[in-house]
Enzyme design. Structure first.
Site, PDB file in Angstrom:
ATOM      1  CG  ASP A  30      -1.981   0.941   1.168  1.00  0.00           C
ATOM      2  OD1 ASP A  30      -3.029   0.636   1.044  1.00  0.00           O
ATOM      3  OD2 ASP A  30      -1.961   2.313   1.241  1.00  0.00           O
ATOM      4  CB  ILE A  31       0.676   4.251  -2.368  1.00  0.00           C
ATOM      5  CG1 ILE A  31       1.736   5.037  -2.803  1.00  0.00           C
ATOM      6  CG2 ILE A  31      -0.474   4.944  -1.691  1.00  0.00           C
ATOM      7  CD1 ILE A  31       1.604   5.713  -4.055  1.00  0.00           C
ATOM      8  CG  ASN A  87     -12.526  -0.598   3.831  1.00  0.00           C
ATOM      9  OD1 ASN A  87     -13.018  -0.849   4.920  1.00  0.00           O
ATOM     10  ND2 ASN A  87     -11.335   0.192   3.786  1.00  0.00           N
ATOM     11  N   GLY A  93     -15.676   3.442   3.963  1.00  0.00           N
ATOM     12  CA  GLY A  93     -14.425   4.320   3.289  1.00  0.00           C
ATOM     13  C   GLY A  93     -14.065   3.648   2.075  1.00  0.00           C
ATOM     14  CD  GLN A  94     -15.030  -0.206  -2.582  1.00  0.00           C
ATOM     15  OE1 GLN A  94     -16.019  -0.494  -2.262  1.00  0.00           O
ATOM     16  NE2 GLN A  94     -14.220  -0.744  -3.662  1.00  0.00           N
ATOM     17  CG  HIS A 100      -8.544  -2.655  -2.498  1.00  0.00           C
ATOM     18  ND1 HIS A 100      -9.747  -1.980  -3.261  1.00  0.00           N
ATOM     19  CD2 HIS A 100      -8.429  -2.040  -1.061  1.00  0.00           C
ATOM     20  CE1 HIS A 100     -10.024  -0.949  -2.525  1.00  0.00           C
ATOM     21  NE2 HIS A 100      -9.562  -0.928  -1.365  1.00  0.00           N
ATOM     22  CG  HIS A 102      -6.849  -2.946   2.986  1.00  0.00           C
ATOM     23  ND1 HIS A 102      -6.027  -1.896   2.951  1.00  0.00           N
ATOM     24  CD2 HIS A 102      -8.071  -2.710   2.467  1.00  0.00           C
ATOM     25  CE1 HIS A 102      -6.913  -0.941   2.356  1.00  0.00           C
ATOM     26  NE2 HIS A 102      -7.966  -1.389   2.196  1.00  0.00           N
TER      27      HIS A 102
HETATM   28  P1  AMP Z   1      -9.920   1.667   0.350  1.00  0.00           P
HETATM   29  O1  AMP Z   1      -9.990   2.747   1.214  1.00  0.00           O
HETATM   30  O2  AMP Z   1     -10.243   0.365   1.207  1.00  0.00           O
HETATM   31  O3  AMP Z   1     -10.754   1.793  -0.970  1.00  0.00           O
HETATM   32  O4  AMP Z   1      -8.175   1.452   0.051  1.00  0.00           O
HETATM   33  C1  AMP Z   1      -7.573   2.060  -0.841  1.00  0.00           C
HETATM   34  C2  AMP Z   1      -6.059   1.699  -0.470  1.00  0.00           C
HETATM   35  O5  AMP Z   1      -5.364   2.002  -1.839  1.00  0.00           O
HETATM   36  C3  AMP Z   1      -5.560   2.761   0.458  1.00  0.00           C
HETATM   37  O6  AMP Z   1      -5.004   2.174   1.667  1.00  0.00           O
HETATM   38  C4  AMP Z   1      -4.660   3.523  -0.469  1.00  0.00           C
HETATM   39  O7  AMP Z   1      -3.365   3.826   0.333  1.00  0.00           O
HETATM   40  C5  AMP Z   1      -4.196   2.692  -1.371  1.00  0.00           C
HETATM   41  N1  AMP Z   1      -3.816   3.111  -2.829  1.00  0.00           N
HETATM   42  C6  AMP Z   1      -4.134   3.993  -3.372  1.00  0.00           C
HETATM   43  N2  AMP Z   1      -3.445   4.306  -4.546  1.00  0.00           N
HETATM   44  C7  AMP Z   1      -2.565   3.471  -4.505  1.00  0.00           C
HETATM   45  C8  AMP Z   1      -1.277   3.150  -5.443  1.00  0.00           C
HETATM   46  N3  AMP Z   1      -0.886   3.645  -6.486  1.00  0.00           N
HETATM   47  N4  AMP Z   1      -0.516   2.201  -4.839  1.00  0.00           N
HETATM   48  C9  AMP Z   1      -0.741   1.431  -3.847  1.00  0.00           C
HETATM   49  N5  AMP Z   1      -1.862   1.752  -2.873  1.00  0.00           N
HETATM   50  C10 AMP Z   1      -2.657   2.610  -3.302  1.00  0.00           C
END
Ligand code: AMP
Ligand code: ZN
Length: 114
Positions: A30-31, A87, A93-94, A100, A102
């Site tokens: 995760d970024i 999520n 909070g998606q 995905h 986590h």
């Molecule tokens: P959610 O809030 O469950 O939709 O999670 C989305 C996740 O994607 C968050 O934890 C972000 O930090 C992660 N994210 C968004 N863009 C990227 C990216 N380019 N590379 C890696 N993780 C990302």
């Protein structure tokens, strides 16, 4: 889907730190990590939310759990414990609408989640 950030990761149009890949799934760091280990596991197929899964998609979801098991063992968090979170939609909070999972690990997890 052309404007989906996770499809772009699948297609290598944007960089990511990939920790596992096969013909069905990709896992990457995760970024914006919320734990010492924070990995996202996604299907290569664009499915917006868990609610959008069709019958044909559940085999991929099952495969994702197998890969989570493998990653947890490799990262040394299998025995310590870790958390899997998906999520779904606004109240959860998606923010990225490509399913995905986590994987959070490497610290004590609190319950209930916020
Ligand atoms: P959610 O809030 O469950 O939709 O999670 C989305 C996740 O994607 C968050 O934890 C972000 O930090 C992660 N994210 C968004 N863009 C990227 C990216 N380019 N590379 C890696 N993780 C990302
Ligand atoms: Zn996508």
């Amino acid at each position: 889907m052309s404007d989906c950030i996770f499809c772009k990761i699948v297609n290598k149009q944007i960089p990511s730190k990939i920790v596992y890949e096969d013909e069905k799934v990709v896992a990457f760091d995760d970024i914006n990590p919320k734990a010492p280990i924070h990995i996202l596991v996604i299907p290569k197929k664009h499915i917006p939310t868990i609610i959008d899964c069709g019958e044909e998609d559940y085999a991929i979801i099952s495969h994702i759990y197998k890969i989570i098991n493998k990653i947890a063992k490799e990262k040394g968090i299998a025995e310590r414990g870790f958390r899997i979170v998906t999520n779904c939609n606004a109240e959860a909070g998606q923010t990225v609408f490509h399913i995905h999972f986590h994987i959070f690990g490497g610290r004590l997890m609190h319950w209930p989640p916020g």
